[in-house]
Enzyme design. Structure first.
Site, PDB file in Angstrom:
ATOM      1  CE  LYS A  72      -4.128  -1.895   2.238  1.00  0.00           C
ATOM      2  NZ  LYS A  72      -5.139  -1.711   3.276  1.00  0.00           N
ATOM      3  CG  ASP A 108      -8.091   0.590   3.502  1.00  0.00           C
ATOM      4  OD1 ASP A 108      -8.921  -0.206   3.040  1.00  0.00           O
ATOM      5  OD2 ASP A 108      -6.864   0.434   3.410  1.00  0.00           O
TER       6      ASP A 108
HETATM    7  P1  NAP Z   1      -0.259  -3.433  11.274  1.00  0.00           P
HETATM    8  O1  NAP Z   1       0.140  -2.291  10.414  1.00  0.00           O
HETATM    9  O2  NAP Z   1       0.629  -4.621  11.364  1.00  0.00           O
HETATM   10  O3  NAP Z   1      -0.505  -2.834  12.763  1.00  0.00           O
HETATM   11  C1  NAP Z   1      -0.781  -3.697  13.822  1.00  0.00           C
HETATM   12  C2  NAP Z   1      -1.188  -2.916  15.067  1.00  0.00           C
HETATM   13  O4  NAP Z   1      -1.519  -3.867  16.080  1.00  0.00           O
HETATM   14  C3  NAP Z   1      -0.072  -2.051  15.654  1.00  0.00           C
HETATM   15  O5  NAP Z   1      -0.627  -0.944  16.311  1.00  0.00           O
HETATM   16  C4  NAP Z   1       0.558  -3.014  16.686  1.00  0.00           C
HETATM   17  O6  NAP Z   1       1.237  -2.354  17.734  1.00  0.00           O
HETATM   18  C5  NAP Z   1      -0.671  -3.678  17.230  1.00  0.00           C
HETATM   19  N1  NAP Z   1      -0.393  -4.975  17.821  1.00  0.00           N
HETATM   20  C6  NAP Z   1      -0.091  -6.125  17.176  1.00  0.00           C
HETATM   21  N2  NAP Z   1       0.070  -7.135  18.068  1.00  0.00           N
HETATM   22  C7  NAP Z   1      -0.144  -6.596  19.303  1.00  0.00           C
HETATM   23  C8  NAP Z   1      -0.136  -7.124  20.620  1.00  0.00           C
HETATM   24  N3  NAP Z   1       0.131  -8.411  20.847  1.00  0.00           N
HETATM   25  N4  NAP Z   1      -0.405  -6.299  21.639  1.00  0.00           N
HETATM   26  C9  NAP Z   1      -0.705  -4.988  21.422  1.00  0.00           C
HETATM   27  N5  NAP Z   1      -0.722  -4.431  20.203  1.00  0.00           N
HETATM   28  C10 NAP Z   1      -0.440  -5.223  19.143  1.00  0.00           C
HETATM   29  O7  NAP Z   1      -1.681  -4.017  10.838  1.00  0.00           O
HETATM   30  P2  NAP Z   1      -2.885  -3.233  10.118  1.00  0.00           P
HETATM   31  O8  NAP Z   1      -2.773  -3.424   8.656  1.00  0.00           O
HETATM   32  O9  NAP Z   1      -2.950  -1.868  10.679  1.00  0.00           O
HETATM   33  O10 NAP Z   1      -4.146  -4.108  10.589  1.00  0.00           O
HETATM   34  C11 NAP Z   1      -4.636  -4.033  11.916  1.00  0.00           C
HETATM   35  C12 NAP Z   1      -5.946  -4.791  12.027  1.00  0.00           C
HETATM   36  O11 NAP Z   1      -6.933  -4.150  11.216  1.00  0.00           O
HETATM   37  C13 NAP Z   1      -5.889  -6.246  11.544  1.00  0.00           C
HETATM   38  O12 NAP Z   1      -6.634  -7.040  12.416  1.00  0.00           O
HETATM   39  C14 NAP Z   1      -6.544  -6.202  10.192  1.00  0.00           C
HETATM   40  O13 NAP Z   1      -7.204  -7.414   9.855  1.00  0.00           O
HETATM   41  C15 NAP Z   1      -7.586  -5.107  10.408  1.00  0.00           C
HETATM   42  N6  NAP Z   1      -7.979  -4.471   9.145  1.00  0.00           N
HETATM   43  C16 NAP Z   1      -9.292  -4.546   8.802  1.00  0.00           C
HETATM   44  C17 NAP Z   1      -9.702  -3.964   7.632  1.00  0.00           C
HETATM   45  C18 NAP Z   1     -11.144  -4.031   7.254  1.00  0.00           C
HETATM   46  O14 NAP Z   1     -11.473  -3.821   6.068  1.00  0.00           O
HETATM   47  N7  NAP Z   1     -12.036  -4.317   8.186  1.00  0.00           N
HETATM   48  C19 NAP Z   1      -8.781  -3.296   6.796  1.00  0.00           C
HETATM   49  C20 NAP Z   1      -7.455  -3.233   7.190  1.00  0.00           C
HETATM   50  C21 NAP Z   1      -7.064  -3.836   8.379  1.00  0.00           C
HETATM   51  P3  NAP Z   1       2.807  -1.966  17.587  1.00  0.00           P
HETATM   52  O15 NAP Z   1       2.840  -0.712  16.801  1.00  0.00           O
HETATM   53  O16 NAP Z   1       3.259  -1.812  18.965  1.00  0.00           O
HETATM   54  O17 NAP Z   1       3.467  -3.125  16.870  1.00  0.00           O
END
Ligand code: NAP
Length: 287
Positions: A72, A108
């Site tokens: 992205k 998004d």
């Molecule tokens: P990402 O860039 O990898 O970010 C992950 C986030 O989760 C970061 O803030 C990370 O914190 C935190 N995190 C991960 N493991 C953790 C833990 N064990 N304890 C506390 N915090 C934790 O992922 P993303 O792309 O933003 O996606 C995040 C979520 O949104 C996913 O579940 C994804 O499926 C969902 N999503 C949904 C849609 C939709 O259309 N509904 C679209 C996009 C994403 P740190 O910064 O400390 O690592």
């Protein structure tokens, strides 16, 4: 449109991994329902092939693509033009091929906000929002929320520096960053809307929850970006405390609906799109 022919316009989602994407099911159904002569598939694109893949959109005359993890941000350098929202967010998830000119959009964040407002009936203006998580998805969400003039946004993240970086990019709304450990009873009870933007609670780790919701003393909306499972443990806890809950399914549907509308100039059949994805997710959970 059940018959594909030489007038059919091609679309795809590109990413790595891509096998579990629900976008082809949702988009082909939307094309069919709308009588649009399009076909939508998926392509596994490795990072070292991203430039060639984007050039292929032009060469093959694709109508556009959706872009997902991990491309992205990098895909922006291959677009001819980028919409101001996508530029501010720093990520593109939809490309429109406008007669050979590739324009990058981010659907998004606006998809999330449209879903939140329509499904909960809430107005975001003057609300206090607590965002949990500061990853890629949170960037689009916080930007789109900020356009609705909330009173305040608090961003809580495990890695404080990432929350601070995200907060620094929001200029028109009072925004502060805190660490995940600092989400107290008071912060929860000052909030009108609490949003999980982390991957905590997502399949297969379905017994995990991102933060303690403490004792909630006023009506609050609790929203989770996760849509697999359709209802996370955290949302079930919130519902049991009397909160209005909102799952990530709507964000997925509406980010696709905006892409559909940019490509076809037709109104997206949102409820039909939701139905087909919902059924598909339910069937998957039985497998
Ligand atoms: P990402 O860039 O990898 O970010 C992950 C986030 O989760 C970061 O803030 C990370 O914190 C935190 N995190 C991960 N493991 C953790 C833990 N064990 N304890 C506390 N915090 C934790 O992922 P993303 O792309 O933003 O996606 C995040 C979520 O949104 C996913 O579940 C994804 O499926 C969902 N999503 C949904 C849609 C939709 O259309 N509904 C679209 C996009 C994403 P740190 O910064 O400390 O690592």
């Amino acid at each position: 449109m059940d018959v594909l022919n030489t007038s059919s316009i091609m679309f795809a989602v590109i990413g790595d991994p891509i096998k579990h994407s629900m976008s082809p099911i949702m988009m082909n159904h939307a094309f069919n329902i709308s009588g649009f002569n399009g076909v939508y598939t998926s392509s596994l694109v490795k990072s070292d092939q991203l430039g060639a893949a984007i050039e292929g959109i032009r060469a093959l005359g694709f109508g556009g693509v959706n872009v997902t993890i991990p491309h992205k941000v990098d895909v922006m350098s291959y677009c001819d033009d980028i919409h101001e929202d996508a530029r501010a967010i720093g990520a593109v998830n939809t490309i429109v091929n406008d007669n050979g000119k590739l324009i990058g959009y981010n659907t998004d964040g606006i998809g999330y906000v449209r879903s939140l407002m329509e499904e909960t009936g809430t107005d975001i203006k003057d609300k206090v929002i607590v965002m949990v998580g500061a990853g890629g998805a949170a960037r689009g969400v916080v930007y789109a929320l900020s356009l609705q003039q909330p009173k305040e946004i608090v961003i809580a993240n495990r890695t404080l520096a990432k929350a601070e970086q995200l907060a620094d990019g929001i200029h028109d709304v009072p925004t502060r960053a805190i660490s995940l450990d600092s989400v107290s009873h008071d912060i929860i009870n000052e909030a009108d809307i609490i949003i999980n933007n982390t991957s905590v609670g997502m399949y297969p780790h379905i017994d995990e929850t991102p933060i303690n919701l403490h004792e909630i003393v006023k009506p609050v909306i609790v929203s989770d970006l996760i849509y697999n499972p359709l209802e996370t443990k955290w949302l079930r806890e919130a519902k049991a405390k009397g909160c209005v809950t909102h799952s990530g399914l709507g964000m997925f549907i509406y980010q696709g609906a905006y892409a559909f509308e940019y490509w076809t100039k037709k109104q997206a059949p949102v409820e039909e799109m939701r139905k087909v994805v919902y059924e598909s997710l339910q069937n998957r959970s039985k497998e």
